[in-house]
Design an enzyme around this catalytic site. Sequence first.
Site, short mmCIF file in Angstrom:
data_model
loop_
_atom_site.label_atom_id
_atom_site.label_comp_id
_atom_site.label_asym_id
_atom_site.label_seq_id
_atom_site.Cartn_x
_atom_site.Cartn_y
_atom_site.Cartn_z
N ASP A 18 -34.12 64.64 37.79
CA ASP A 18 -32.74 63.86 37.85
C ASP A 18 -32.69 63.08 36.69
O ASP A 18 -33.49 62.68 36.18
CB ASP A 18 -32.72 63.09 39.10
CG ASP A 18 -31.27 62.41 39.09
OD1 ASP A 18 -30.07 63.17 38.81
OD2 ASP A 18 -31.15 61.16 39.59
N ASP A 20 -29.75 60.15 35.69
CA ASP A 20 -29.32 58.99 35.56
C ASP A 20 -30.32 58.15 36.59
O ASP A 20 -30.48 58.37 37.92
CB ASP A 20 -27.86 58.73 36.36
CG ASP A 20 -26.87 59.61 35.34
OD1 ASP A 20 -27.33 59.68 34.12
OD2 ASP A 20 -25.88 59.84 36.00
#
Length: 279
Positions: A18, A20
């Site tokens: 992922d 952020d």
Amino acid sequence: MLCLVENHSLPRTAAFFDLDKTVIAKSSTLTFSKSFYQGGLINRRAVLRTAYAQFVFLAGGADHDQMERMREYLSALCKGWNVQQVKEIVAETLHDLIDPIIYDEAATLIEEHHTAGRDVVIVSTSGAEVVEPIGELLGADRVVATRMVVGGDGCFTGEVEYYAYGPTKAEAVEALAVSEGYDLSRCYAYSDSATDVPMLESVGHPHAVNPDRALRREAMLREWPILVFDRPVRLKQRLPAFSMPARPALVAAAAVGAAAIAAGLVWYTSRRRTAAASG
């Protein structure tokens, strides 16, 4: 420590990240709001609203109605934006805005996975106009991101064609496993959000990074490793011997998206996180 090298007689493997709050310390799309303002895409009021959105994203404190209203606002905001202009703004400001907020720990992991012979794939809810160049900066091999509809005039229509969120991230990982020959039981995944549990549980080596409350609870129940990343650092300020592989970020089948709409999608993701944490 990760194993040093992959046995190339075995099926290929990958590490799925992922973006952020996992690889970088902030929301990738919201970070560009001032640049979009300077480029004439948004006004000062919109800058203030996205700054507030960044704060809420980091704090995880908005309720359902707040998040939905902001998602709708930001989704409508990018309608009519010229895609090429967005790409140019991101390219011009990428190093100034993103390089300083890359977690040192994440960059080290990416390097270790590449050294071990694994592909590195960024899987993000944000749009590929933002995620793709960040992936290239990081030396990622592939990028999966949200895709927005682009009209014949080269501008965003405001419609979402593909949303890389929750279960769809896991579906993208599984599709890549088929197309690239990855053995998911030997693959790795990293995320900060409970919304990415489907992606995490699809691999043999899931990791929670700076997890929200719901993911921390899930990780503890499943005995997944919990990592804390807290050292943002410019890549060039890392160890002198360190160098990111000069690999282009290859966009997966569902990986072309819009920068501003992804900001709205980040708000929606954060809303789901809040709901999960309170459930």
